[in-house]
Design an enzyme around this catalytic site. Structure first.
Site, mmCIF file in Angstrom:
data_model
loop_
_atom_site.group_PDB
_atom_site.id
_atom_site.type_symbol
_atom_site.label_atom_id
_atom_site.label_comp_id
_atom_site.label_asym_id
_atom_site.label_seq_id
_atom_site.Cartn_x
_atom_site.Cartn_y
_atom_site.Cartn_z
ATOM 1 N N ARG A 1 26.077 -34.573 6.586
ATOM 2 C CA ARG A 1 26.328 -35.529 5.623
ATOM 3 C C ARG A 1 27.185 -36.152 4.823
ATOM 4 N NH1 ARG A 1 22.814 -36.828 0.949
ATOM 5 N NH2 ARG A 1 22.217 -39.419 1.276
ATOM 6 N N THR A 52 20.340 -34.290 -6.086
ATOM 7 C CA THR A 52 21.096 -34.724 -5.397
ATOM 8 C C THR A 52 20.861 -36.069 -4.671
ATOM 9 O OG1 THR A 52 20.760 -32.211 -4.406
ATOM 10 C CG2 THR A 52 21.536 -33.465 -2.906
ATOM 11 N N LYS A 88 -11.383 -30.181 -11.796
ATOM 12 C CA LYS A 88 -12.959 -30.659 -11.849
ATOM 13 C C LYS A 88 -12.570 -31.147 -12.599
ATOM 14 C CE LYS A 88 -14.018 -29.477 -16.003
ATOM 15 N NZ LYS A 88 -14.768 -30.748 -16.182
ATOM 16 N N CYS A 115 -15.356 -30.296 -20.862
ATOM 17 C CA CYS A 115 -13.776 -28.374 -20.775
ATOM 18 C C CYS A 115 -14.492 -27.588 -20.705
ATOM 19 C CB CYS A 115 -13.390 -28.586 -22.289
ATOM 20 S SG CYS A 115 -12.949 -30.696 -22.517
HETATM 21 N N1 3NM Z 1 17.614 -37.932 1.450
HETATM 22 P P1 3NM Z 1 18.242 -31.491 -2.150
HETATM 23 S S1 3NM Z 1 16.322 -36.972 -0.563
HETATM 24 C C1 3NM Z 1 19.727 -36.110 1.508
HETATM 25 O O1 3NM Z 1 14.126 -38.336 0.672
HETATM 26 C C2 3NM Z 1 18.053 -36.878 0.518
HETATM 27 O O2 3NM Z 1 15.346 -38.889 2.046
HETATM 28 C C3 3NM Z 1 16.659 -37.449 0.747
HETATM 29 O O3 3NM Z 1 18.201 -32.461 -1.651
HETATM 30 C C4 3NM Z 1 15.117 -38.407 1.231
HETATM 31 O O4 3NM Z 1 17.512 -29.858 -1.081
HETATM 32 C C5 3NM Z 1 17.665 -35.857 -0.354
HETATM 33 O O5 3NM Z 1 19.105 -30.889 -2.876
HETATM 34 C C6 3NM Z 1 18.616 -34.842 -1.191
HETATM 35 O O6 3NM Z 1 16.535 -31.960 -2.753
HETATM 36 C C7 3NM Z 1 18.301 -33.511 -1.446
#
Ligand code: 3NM
Ligand code: MG
Length: 518
Positions: A44, A141, A363, A444
């Site tokens: 990618r 990312t 709960k 609670c």
């Molecule tokens: N696609 P990491 S999230 C390439 O939601 C990609 O479709 C995504 O990166 C989607 O593993 C993502 O570092 C990045 O969190 C995932």
């Protein structure tokens, strides 16, 4: 390898940006990951020139072929053809699936990104080989993701896949790493289509040692998390009420004998009351809201109560730390989503907590439990007192069961009739007294009581939870009938007395006196 036999357990998605790859060589990182056990690779690169994509793709393909692992290209059908690799991965904004299939042919692997039901169905019907479902957790990312669906969103989509009609594989993506991967796999393998694997970028591409990181991730994908060792079994979930009832004295005695730790991260209103309830039911309370303490406390064999009654941003961070510590230690967690339906902040906090770990028991009152089910219309709640949503008992039982199935845990919905289930039989409990609704903290402290029961009897959390609810309700009835109780004010101390007295009587073998009230 025929495409039906592809293993999607650990799917590496590469990233060539300096923030993730640093100055490492992509070919070397991919080879290290393959040595560590990665089972599928997607190249990618959103910005590279076509020439670079083809050249790098060829280099990577030479490596992946040596490991007999498929290489897929993100977005670019033309690059996949030029490289001669096994297929492509396409998003919703890329070339459409029928066209990609026509160009690449039946033998190519085509994966599709899907984040909602319509996309899942279209890709499955359209003959995609696998789905990349996401975004599970927020991730640096990929910042412009359509939506963060959480583990519960993932489960919901998996439930929509008819595995017999559509022989499609599934991986999830977004924020998957060593701290959450075995939980995500386990929580996504309940009812419905099972998840075949996970896709990761940074957990491998940005790792200092991609081979070791891959090896660890693959091992975690294949092993159940610590807390999975004692979830209610199908057999436990189908017991008759009478069978469960016969266990009640035994479980109360177990708490008395073991004095388990009840670690409460609870709200400002009920801390003192909850500590007293814990003592009266025979547990050892600690009121500790600082998450850093949780690791040590989780090692002491008790249970955690996360009660978000007075949630703050800092509190939420502490809950998550504690939740992870108890999950890692395999010790039980009771979650009380106080006021979950009242404000947007609490709805979000609920998502964050449920997404951040596994809770053995949830709960709450009607609106709180309904608010924990993603995709349900919002149930507006005012204060945190238990309100009625106007639903019938049957509808409430179905909702309680839905949440238990989605989360693979025990769910208690309190109300005039309390409902308890782990996903099969829904047990209805009619004990209790109206004074419980007129004094603060009684809801609670049921969470605290349940924590003591599940800590003392962890191999049968369903019976332990039922015991907590029965014990609590019956003690309230006896207290309310005391000659000196004239209203909610005098009820509270009498209730503490009865929690204590009921335990002592049970330990002495006098359980008949209150069991017949159940
Ligand atoms: N696609 P990491 S999230 C390439 O939601 C990609 O479709 C995504 O990166 C989607 O593993 C993502 O570092 C990045 O969190 C995932
Ligand atoms: Mg794309």
């Amino acid at each position: 390898m025929p495409k039906r036999e592809v293993d999607y357990s650990l799917y590496l998605v590469t990233d060539s940006t300096p923030a993730i790859l640093g100055d490492a060589d992509i070919g070397e990182v991919v080879e290290a990951a393959l040595k560590g056990g990665v089972t599928c690779v997607q190249y990618r690169d959103k910005t590279g020139d076509t020439g670079t994509l083809v050249a790098t793709g060829r280099r990577l393909h030479e490596v992946t072929r040596r490991y007999n692992v498929p290489l897929l290209i993100n977005d670019r059908v033309d690059v996949a053809l030029a490289v001669g690799c096994e297929g492509v991965h396409i998003g919703q904004d890329d070339l459409d699936l029928p066209t990609a299939r026509r160009i690449l042919g039946e033998d190519a692997i085509i994966g599709v990104t899907a984040s909602n039901v319509a996309e899942v169905e279209a890709a499955a019907k359209g003959g995609a080989d696998y789905l990349g479902i996401g975004t599970v957790f927020a991730t640096p990312t990929k910042e412009n993701t359509k939506s963060i669906i959480g583990v519960e969103g993932l489960q919901e989509l998996l439930l929509k896949i008819d595995a017999e009609r559509w022989p499609i594989k599934t991986v999830c993506i977004g924020g998957i790493n060593a701290s959450n991967v075995s939980r995500v796999m386990w929580q996504s393998n309940g009812k419905g289509k099972s998840l075949d694997g996970v896709a990761v970028v940074s957990a491998i591409m940005a790792a200092r040692d991609p081979e070791a990181a891959s090896r660890e991730l693959l091992q975690l994908v294949k092993s159940p998390p610590a807390f999975a060792k004692a979830v209610p079994t199908p057999g436990q979930q189908l017991r008759s009420p009478k069978e469960l009832l016969s266990l009640v004295p035994y479980i109360i005695k177990a708490v008395d004998a073991r004095k388990p730790l009840s670690h409460n991260m609870t709200n400002l209103v009920v801390q003192n009351f909850a500590a007293n309830v814990a003592l009266c039911v025979g547990a050892s309370p600690i009121m500790a809201n600082y998450g850093e303490e949780a690791k040590d406390l989780a090692g002491l064999g008790g249970a955690l109560v996360v009660n978000m009654g007075t949630v703050t941003p800092e509190g939420l961070v502490n809950y998550l730390k504690a939740l992870r510590a108890y999950n890692d230690a395999g010790q039980p967690v009771v979650y009380d989503p106080v006021g979950a339906g009242a404000t947007e902040v609490r709805r979000l906090a609920t998502r964050t907590i449920l997404g951040g770990g596994y809770t053995d028991v949830i709960k709450g009152n009607q609106s709180e439990i309904l608010s924990c089910i993603r995709g349900r219309p919002n149930v507006q709640q005012r204060g945190v007192d238990s309100g009625s949503s106007g639903a019938s008992l049957k509808e409430l039982a179905l909702a309680t069961r839905e949440l238990a199935r989605l989360r693979r845990c025990v769910v208690v919905m309190t109300g005039k009739t309390d409902l308890v289930t782990a996903g099969e039989t829904v047990y209805a409990i009619d004990n209790g007294h109206e004074y419980l609704g007129a004094a603060t903290g009684t809801g609670c402290c049921l969470g605290t009581t349940i924590s003591a029961m599940v800590a003392a009897h962890p191999n049968d959390k369903l019976a332990a939870t039922v015991t907590g609810v029965l014990y609590y309700g019956i003690a309230a009835e006896i207290a309310a009938e005391s000659w000196h109780v004239r209203g909610p004010g005098s009820f509270v101390p009498a209730f503490l007395d009865e929690l204590y007295n009921t335990r002592i009587a049970t330990v002495k073998g006098h359980e008949d006196a209150w069991l017949k009230r159940a």
